[in-house]
Design a protein around this motif. Structure first.
Motif, short mmCIF file in Angstrom:
data_model
loop_
_atom_site.label_atom_id
_atom_site.label_comp_id
_atom_site.label_asym_id
_atom_site.label_seq_id
_atom_site.Cartn_x
_atom_site.Cartn_y
_atom_site.Cartn_z
N GLU A 1 37.89 96.03 44.45
CA GLU A 1 38.10 96.95 45.57
C GLU A 1 39.57 97.08 45.97
O GLU A 1 40.05 98.21 46.13
N PRO A 2 40.31 95.98 46.15
CA PRO A 2 41.73 96.16 46.52
C PRO A 2 42.51 96.97 45.49
O PRO A 2 43.34 97.81 45.85
N ALA A 3 42.25 96.72 44.20
CA ALA A 3 42.96 97.47 43.16
C ALA A 3 42.55 98.93 43.15
O ALA A 3 43.38 99.82 42.93
N LEU A 4 41.27 99.22 43.38
CA LEU A 4 40.79 100.60 43.42
C LEU A 4 41.41 101.33 44.61
O LEU A 4 41.83 102.49 44.50
N THR B 1 37.61 93.27 38.05
CA THR B 1 38.11 91.89 38.03
C THR B 1 37.83 91.31 36.64
O THR B 1 37.06 91.89 35.86
N PRO B 2 38.42 90.16 36.30
CA PRO B 2 38.18 89.58 34.97
C PRO B 2 36.71 89.29 34.68
O PRO B 2 36.32 89.23 33.51
N ASP B 3 35.90 89.11 35.75
CA ASP B 3 34.47 88.90 35.53
C ASP B 3 33.65 90.18 35.72
O ASP B 3 32.46 90.15 35.97
N HIS B 4 34.33 91.33 35.60
CA HIS B 4 33.70 92.64 35.50
C HIS B 4 33.11 93.18 36.81
O HIS B 4 32.28 94.08 36.78
N THR C 1 41.04 95.06 32.49
CA THR C 1 39.67 94.71 32.08
C THR C 1 38.78 95.95 32.02
O THR C 1 38.79 96.80 32.92
N VAL C 2 38.00 96.05 30.95
CA VAL C 2 36.96 97.08 30.83
C VAL C 2 35.61 96.37 30.72
O VAL C 2 35.54 95.20 30.35
N ARG C 3 34.57 97.08 31.05
CA ARG C 3 33.24 96.50 30.96
C ARG C 3 32.66 96.64 29.56
O ARG C 3 32.75 97.71 28.96
N PRO C 4 32.04 95.58 29.05
CA PRO C 4 31.36 95.67 27.76
C PRO C 4 30.24 96.73 27.82
O PRO C 4 29.68 96.96 28.90
N PRO C 5 29.93 97.39 26.71
CA PRO C 5 30.43 97.07 25.36
C PRO C 5 31.75 97.75 24.99
O PRO C 5 32.18 97.63 23.85
N THR C 6 32.38 98.47 25.94
CA THR C 6 33.69 99.04 25.65
C THR C 6 34.65 97.92 25.25
O THR C 6 34.66 96.86 25.88
N GLU C 7 35.44 98.16 24.22
CA GLU C 7 36.31 97.13 23.67
C GLU C 7 37.76 97.36 24.09
O GLU C 7 38.25 98.49 24.09
N ALA C 8 38.44 96.29 24.45
CA ALA C 8 39.85 96.35 24.81
C ALA C 8 40.67 96.70 23.58
O ALA C 8 40.27 96.43 22.44
N PRO C 9 41.84 97.31 23.76
CA PRO C 9 42.69 97.64 22.61
C PRO C 9 43.15 96.40 21.86
O PRO C 9 43.35 95.34 22.46
N ASN C 10 43.30 96.55 20.55
CA ASN C 10 43.79 95.44 19.74
C ASN C 10 45.32 95.38 19.81
O ASN C 10 45.96 96.22 20.44
N ALA C 11 45.89 94.39 19.14
CA ALA C 11 47.34 94.16 19.23
C ALA C 11 48.13 95.36 18.73
O ALA C 11 49.15 95.74 19.33
N LYS C 12 47.69 95.98 17.65
CA LYS C 12 48.38 97.14 17.11
C LYS C 12 48.35 98.30 18.10
O LYS C 12 49.36 99.00 18.30
N GLU C 13 47.21 98.50 18.73
CA GLU C 13 47.08 99.58 19.71
C GLU C 13 47.94 99.31 20.94
O GLU C 13 48.53 100.23 21.50
N VAL C 14 48.01 98.05 21.35
CA VAL C 14 48.85 97.69 22.49
C VAL C 14 50.32 97.97 22.20
O VAL C 14 51.05 98.49 23.06
N GLU C 15 50.75 97.68 20.99
CA GLU C 15 52.15 97.95 20.64
C GLU C 15 52.43 99.44 20.61
O GLU C 15 53.52 99.89 20.99
#
Length: 312
Positions: A26-29, A19-22, A284-298
């Motif tokens: 369960e429903p998504a899993l 979820t957005p708060d990490h 959403t990923v859990r910190p400290p893993t970082e979400a992809p940046n805009a270039k990576e998303v493209e």
């Protein structure tokens, strides 16, 4: 008698939606597990692998992920849970918890302090035996780390492990094709009945044609059908078809893995690709893993689009 009758095919190492708060979503899993199991050619699902961000999960959460997936799939598809521990006692505790949660097999990763200090063959054999004693009815799967690490198993040790009656499969990721070939031969000569599954997400075709029995990869949580199609072409000896499928996979592989091995950020990029393909609704990923940046998303967007999978 093995707890899983068939390891030969594709086994996705499932991602863990948050979820957005990490919190574990369960429903998504449940939705993801059911979707994966619905693909013909998927023979099992593995929880708590690196793709599932196991390093960010508490012991209780790891058991909870396995419980959710096993409960959702019930008799439809068997569940394997990874054991990611440092010592004999905690590995035994995790093994019991995973089986109580519904896992019928356990993927045994090397203790990570071996990456720094190394190990002896005796250490490895004791580790597998301790897990077996804690969960005697569960199959064990040997998770083979890259050859460049100090947690790499020798060909002789793999042969010795293949002779263990409770060890049923090998998840092999040497990232060294010479050693990969030698290790496959050593396992086959020790016990040809044991399944050998590539976990080379970043070069699937090259590793599939070495005489293995399928793939146990995190990449299959994102693109299961493409990997099933690739495996079916390899099994049929249709190299032209296999190369065509790999040509679709390669831009996805490059966008996710960036030309290297799996990493935490690669798993975050994979979640980004899954979101773009409509596989999950929140990347959403859990910190400290970082979400992809805009270039990576493209880059992910372009790769998903060329594969005909873009939904967002």
């Amino acid at each position: 008698m093995p707890a899983i009758s068939n390891y030969r095919g594709i086994i996705p190492a499932i991602s863990c939606p948050f979820t957005p708060d990490h919190r574990i979503d369960e429903p998504a899993l449940r939705k993801l597990a059911s979707w994966l199991a619905g693909h013909e050619g998927v023979v099992a699902i593995m929880t708590n692998g690196h793709t599932g961000e196991v390093f960010s999960l508490t012991p209780a959460e790891r058991a909870e992920v396995t419980r959710i997936v096993a409960d959702e799939l019930k008799s439809r598809c068997p569940v394997i849970s990874s054991i990611v521990c440092e010592g004999l006692k905690d590995a035994a505790d995790h093994a019991r918890a995973a089986v109580e949660a519904g896992a019928v097999a356990l993927d045994v990763m090397p203790p990570h302090h071996w990456l720094r200090f190394g190990f002896t063959p005796g250490h490895a054999l004791q580790y597998f035996e301790a897990i077996h004693q804690a969960a005697p009815n569960a199959d064990l799967v040997c998770h083979v780390y890259p050859a460049w690490t100090r947690a790499s198993y020798s060909s002789q040790l793999l042969a010795d492990l293949a002779k263990l009656p409770y060890l049923q499969a090998f998840k092999v990721g040497q990232r060294d094709m010479n050693k990969y070939a030698r290790d496959i031969q050593a396992i086959r000569e020790a016990d040809a009945s044991k399944a050998i599954l590539t976990c080379h997400d970043e070069y699937l075709l090259a590793s599939m044609v070495q005489g293995v029995d399928g793939a146990l990869v995190g990449f299959a949580t994102f693109i299961p059908q493409l990997i099933i199609d690739l495996w079916n072409a390899v099994k049929a000896g249709d190299l032209k078809k296999a190369m065509e499928v790999q040509a679709v996979i390669t831009p996805l592989k490059d966008a996710v893995y960036g030309g290297g091995e799996p990493t935490g950020e690669a798993h975050a990029r994979m979640k980004g690709g899954m979101y773009l393909a409509g596989v999950i609704d929140d990347a959403t990923v859990r910190p400290p893993t970082e979400a992809p940046n805009a270039k990576e998303v493209e880059a992910l967007r372009a790769a998903v689009k060329q594969a005909g999978l873009l939904k967002r």
